[in-house]
Design a protein around this motif. Sequence first.
Motif, PDB file in Angstrom:
ATOM      1  N   HIS A 174       2.968  -2.654  22.494  1.00  0.00           N
ATOM      2  CA  HIS A 174       2.389  -3.969  22.145  1.00  0.00           C
ATOM      3  C   HIS A 174       2.636  -4.956  23.292  1.00  0.00           C
ATOM      4  O   HIS A 174       1.702  -5.616  23.751  1.00  0.00           O
ATOM      5  N   VAL A 175       3.870  -5.018  23.759  1.00  0.00           N
ATOM      6  CA  VAL A 175       4.206  -5.943  24.855  1.00  0.00           C
ATOM      7  C   VAL A 175       3.553  -5.468  26.159  1.00  0.00           C
ATOM      8  O   VAL A 175       3.023  -6.277  26.925  1.00  0.00           O
ATOM      9  N   ALA A 176       3.579  -4.146  26.385  1.00  0.00           N
ATOM     10  CA  ALA A 176       2.983  -3.612  27.619  1.00  0.00           C
ATOM     11  C   ALA A 176       1.480  -3.909  27.661  1.00  0.00           C
ATOM     12  O   ALA A 176       0.939  -4.249  28.722  1.00  0.00           O
ATOM     13  N   ALA A 177       0.818  -3.828  26.512  1.00  0.00           N
ATOM     14  CA  ALA A 177      -0.619  -4.145  26.459  1.00  0.00           C
ATOM     15  C   ALA A 177      -0.838  -5.636  26.733  1.00  0.00           C
ATOM     16  O   ALA A 177      -1.776  -6.022  27.445  1.00  0.00           O
ATOM     17  N   GLY A 178       0.037  -6.477  26.189  1.00  0.00           N
ATOM     18  CA  GLY A 178      -0.046  -7.920  26.441  1.00  0.00           C
ATOM     19  C   GLY A 178       0.138  -8.220  27.927  1.00  0.00           C
ATOM     20  O   GLY A 178      -0.556  -9.063  28.496  1.00  0.00           O
ATOM     21  N   TRP A 179       1.079  -7.515  28.542  1.00  0.00           N
ATOM     22  CA  TRP A 179       1.339  -7.675  29.984  1.00  0.00           C
ATOM     23  C   TRP A 179       0.083  -7.316  30.786  1.00  0.00           C
ATOM     24  O   TRP A 179      -0.311  -8.060  31.694  1.00  0.00           O
ATOM     25  N   VAL A 180      -0.557  -6.197  30.463  1.00  0.00           N
ATOM     26  CA  VAL A 180      -1.761  -5.779  31.184  1.00  0.00           C
ATOM     27  C   VAL A 180      -2.899  -6.785  30.957  1.00  0.00           C
ATOM     28  O   VAL A 180      -3.644  -7.100  31.882  1.00  0.00           O
ATOM     29  N   GLY A 181      -2.995  -7.301  29.741  1.00  0.00           N
ATOM     30  CA  GLY A 181      -4.013  -8.312  29.444  1.00  0.00           C
ATOM     31  C   GLY A 181      -3.857  -9.521  30.366  1.00  0.00           C
ATOM     32  O   GLY A 181      -4.798  -9.946  31.039  1.00  0.00           O
ATOM     33  N   MET A 182      -2.626 -10.029  30.435  1.00  0.00           N
ATOM     34  CA  MET A 182      -2.364 -11.211  31.271  1.00  0.00           C
ATOM     35  C   MET A 182      -2.507 -10.887  32.754  1.00  0.00           C
ATOM     36  O   MET A 182      -2.987 -11.711  33.534  1.00  0.00           O
ATOM     37  N   LEU A 183      -2.110  -9.683  33.144  1.00  0.00           N
ATOM     38  CA  LEU A 183      -2.252  -9.250  34.542  1.00  0.00           C
ATOM     39  C   LEU A 183      -3.732  -9.211  34.928  1.00  0.00           C
ATOM     40  O   LEU A 183      -4.108  -9.651  36.021  1.00  0.00           O
ATOM     41  N   GLY A 184      -4.545  -8.713  34.020  1.00  0.00           N
ATOM     42  CA  GLY A 184      -5.989  -8.659  34.259  1.00  0.00           C
ATOM     43  C   GLY A 184      -6.565 -10.050  34.486  1.00  0.00           C
ATOM     44  O   GLY A 184      -7.346 -10.276  35.422  1.00  0.00           O
ATOM     45  N   PHE A 185      -6.143 -11.008  33.664  1.00  0.00           N
ATOM     46  CA  PHE A 185      -6.651 -12.375  33.790  1.00  0.00           C
ATOM     47  C   PHE A 185      -6.131 -13.038  35.079  1.00  0.00           C
ATOM     48  O   PHE A 185      -6.834 -13.844  35.689  1.00  0.00           O
ATOM     49  N   LEU A 186      -4.906 -12.680  35.475  1.00  0.00           N
ATOM     50  CA  LEU A 186      -4.351 -13.197  36.737  1.00  0.00           C
ATOM     51  C   LEU A 186      -5.157 -12.655  37.921  1.00  0.00           C
ATOM     52  O   LEU A 186      -5.530 -13.418  38.832  1.00  0.00           O
ATOM     53  N   VAL A 187      -5.436 -11.354  37.898  1.00  0.00           N
ATOM     54  CA  VAL A 187      -6.221 -10.735  38.981  1.00  0.00           C
ATOM     55  C   VAL A 187      -7.603 -11.389  39.048  1.00  0.00           C
ATOM     56  O   VAL A 187      -8.115 -11.678  40.140  1.00  0.00           O
ATOM     57  N   ALA A 188      -8.194 -11.669  37.879  1.00  0.00           N
ATOM     58  CA  ALA A 188      -9.522 -12.304  37.846  1.00  0.00           C
ATOM     59  C   ALA A 188      -9.471 -13.700  38.478  1.00  0.00           C
ATOM     60  O   ALA A 188     -10.387 -14.084  39.216  1.00  0.00           O
ATOM     61  N   ALA A 189      -8.402 -14.454  38.193  1.00  0.00           N
ATOM     62  CA  ALA A 189      -8.270 -15.800  38.764  1.00  0.00           C
ATOM     63  C   ALA A 189      -8.104 -15.722  40.279  1.00  0.00           C
ATOM     64  O   ALA A 189      -8.743 -16.493  41.019  1.00  0.00           O
TER      65      ALA A 189
END
Lengths: 60, 232
Positions: free
Chosen positions: B46-61
């Motif tokens: 659950h936390v690892a998926a949240g981390w990847v979600g936020m990482l994806g949005f960071l990479v997009a920014a």
Amino acid sequence: MLLSSLLQDAPAQTTGYMIAGYTVIFGVMFIYLVTLITRRRNLHQDLEMLEDLQRKDKQP
Amino acid sequence: MESKPRLLTIIDAVSVTLLVVATGMVFFYAPMEAVMGQVQRVFYFHVAAGWVGMLGFLVAAVAGIVYLRTGRRNWDTIGLSAVEIGMVFAFINIVTGSIWARPIWNTWWTWDPRLTTATIMELIYAAYLMLRQGLEDPDRRARFGAVYAIVGFISVPLTFFSARLFRTIHPVVIGSNQPGAEGAFDMTPKMLQTFLFSLLTFSFIFVSLLWHRVRLGRLAEKVEQIKLKVAA
């Protein structure tokens, strides 16, 4: 529910929720992988068709 | 046809191996939590998926910033790919959190600050994908995507720090011993090892998926260009 669990000696019976959680995790990842593969296959089919059209256009 | 790079094949193999090992650690290495029981095992992914979600949005920014500076279309493809993957994993994070909440909080959902900000974050990026579809001109679409990804990223730190900034019932995992943190979350060494290994595993999965998705984006651009040539 958490309070009642604290008063019990054994941990709460939550195996069903754990199974549901991991079904969602692996299920969603699998579906996303399938969409990537399907989209790639469709694009390759489009590309082949377009390249065929281009070749036919070039022929006299 | 563009052949698959050797490094990508290696990253794919490493990701699958790590996922198998991480799953084994979650079920057979990490001990069962004394109060919550088996459902606590959802926490690792659950936390690892949240981390990847936020990482994806960071990479997009970041891709958005680089696109605005260089104007290279490749960065738009990277940004779009990162948002798509980020959304998939943020969705996993929200749904598994809801499943965990049912036996622990006795409800599937509550408008707690962390849950609310996470949902808003997911909706912001869903709107990004939908609004992009409405723009025909590729340059305009890329410029819009870049600006949106940068502005939308505000929702990410807001979600991350919501459990610290506001009164919330959501457990704080990172920095739970800080005075402002509600709901301390203590892990045994085996739990911590499993948690960190899951984060590493999901990071590899992210890199692998991002690379595949960017390749797909490039292929789609190539098809579009040939379509325009054929139509002309």
